[in-house]
Design an enzyme around this catalytic site. Structure first.
Site, short mmCIF file in Angstrom:
data_model
loop_
_atom_site.label_atom_id
_atom_site.label_comp_id
_atom_site.label_asym_id
_atom_site.label_seq_id
_atom_site.Cartn_x
_atom_site.Cartn_y
_atom_site.Cartn_z
CG ASN A 10 120.48 41.32 3.05
OD1 ASN A 10 121.69 41.52 3.07
ND2 ASN A 10 119.94 40.13 3.28
N GLY A 40 118.75 40.28 10.05
CA GLY A 40 119.20 41.05 11.20
C GLY A 40 118.40 42.34 11.34
CD GLU A 137 120.32 36.73 6.02
OE1 GLU A 137 120.19 37.94 6.31
OE2 GLU A 137 119.51 36.13 5.29
N GLY A 244 108.93 35.35 9.84
CA GLY A 244 109.71 34.67 10.88
C GLY A 244 110.53 35.66 11.70
CG ASP A 245 113.44 37.91 9.79
OD1 ASP A 245 114.02 36.88 10.18
OD2 ASP A 245 113.56 38.37 8.63
O1 RIB Z 1 113.86 36.79 6.45
C1 RIB Z 1 113.66 37.63 5.35
C2 RIB Z 1 114.95 38.25 4.91
O2 RIB Z 1 115.82 37.22 4.44
C3 RIB Z 1 114.83 39.21 3.75
O3 RIB Z 1 114.59 40.53 4.18
C4 RIB Z 1 116.15 39.02 3.00
O4 RIB Z 1 116.96 40.14 3.00
C5 RIB Z 1 116.81 37.82 3.65
O5 RIB Z 1 117.82 38.18 4.51
#
Ligand code: RIB
Length: 292
Positions: A10, A40, A137, A244-245
């Site tokens: 994104n 991702g 997503e 979290g990612d």
């Molecule tokens: O987890 C954060 C992400 O969630 C952001 O970068 C945004 O693009 C959404 O996908």
């Protein structure tokens, strides 16, 4: 052993606001920034920074997504499996308030144009024992899971953002769940404390290892009878986006490099703490040397 992350990319449009805009309200923002993001992409960068070989598959628009690929390449992610579509790259409208909290509106764009032919071609590059990491997503997730399961890959699912499609995925194939309390409650159809949710998920998916994230209360890990608890590292919060990612990437990366779950959880918590102390999504993700 390598990891395929089939996930979103994104363009994050981030607006700094006093408070989140309410229905019917018009609100001015004090700053607007553009970052690379997408769950991702963020997780691929975190995986690569944690020190494992990462291939990212997904899709971007042919006219506006190139900088996302550059960002991933610079972090060491192999992007040859990212397709280019005629439409727009996915994007997010993110409001970041004065406490560093956010709310996010997504437009899927190219992330929702994954084809089965692309998935089949991507899977040719992987073998039994390789990891597959998924979020929620992109389209064709059930198909990707079926193909990875046929190959004998280890499947990691972060069911975020949660929606009704999740129930239609072959969840019994999942080896690792990484999820928050709301996602856990929706998947097991129950409410309760962190420990109760963990136990319910464990009953429903006895073969899976589960990481339950609890915001400021840290996280819990369950593998059969083994249960671990991991507190957060408290830091001044600048921007929680991608925390979290970052946690997911460092935890799975740590396990792939042979760390014990306890050590991988600790490194993941440290990496997430560093990420919330910095602005933006992908640019906030630390290197492994900083974490250690
Ligand atoms: O987890 C954060 C992400 O969630 C952001 O970068 C945004 O693009 C959404 O996908």
């Amino acid at each position: 052993m390598k990891v395929l992350n089939y996930g979103s990319l994104n363009i994050d449009n981030v607006y700094s606001v006093e408070h989140f805009v309410r229905g019917g309200e018009t609100l001015s923002s004090s700053k607007m920034e553009i970052f690379s993001g997408g769950k991702g992409l963020n997780q691929s960068i975190a995986l690569a920074k944690s020190g494992v070989e990462v291939w990212h598959a997904g899709a971007v628009g042919e006219s506006d997504g190139e900088f996302l690929l550059e960002m991933m390449k610079n972090a060491g992610v192999d992007v040859r499996l990212v397709a280019h579509t005629a439409g727009k790259t996915g994007h997010a409208i993110i409001q970041r308030d004065v406490n560093g909290q956010n709310c996010i509106l997504l437009y899927g764009g190219a992330n929702q144009e994954i084809t089965r032919a692309q998935v089949d071609a991507a899977m040719e590059c992987f073998e039994a024992g390789d990891f597959l990491v998924l979020q929620n997503e992109i389209n064709e997730i059930a198909y990707i899971m079926e193909k990875a399961h046929e190959k004998g890959m280890k499947i990691v699912l972060n069911p975020s953002p949660m929606d009704e499609k999740i129930a239609g995925y072959p969840l019994d194939y999942v080896d690792y769940f990484l999820l928050n309390e709301i996602e856990a409650g929706d998947i097991c159809g129950c409410q309760g404390s962190g420990r109760e949710l963990l136990d319910k998920l464990g009953e429903r998916f006895p073969g899976a290892k589960i990481v339950l994230t609890l915001g400021g209360d840290g996280s819990m890990y369950k593998d059969g009878d083994l249960v671990l608890e991991q507190p957060i590292y408290r830091v001044p919060v600048v921007d929680t986006t991608a925390a979290g990612d970052t946690f997911t990437g460092f935890f799975i990366g740590g396990l792939m490099r042979g760390e014990e779950p306890k050590t991988a959880l600790d490194h993941a918590a440290k990496a997430a703490a560093i990420a919330v102390s910095r602005p933006g999504a992908a640019p906030s993700i630390p290197d492994r040397s900083e974490v250690e």
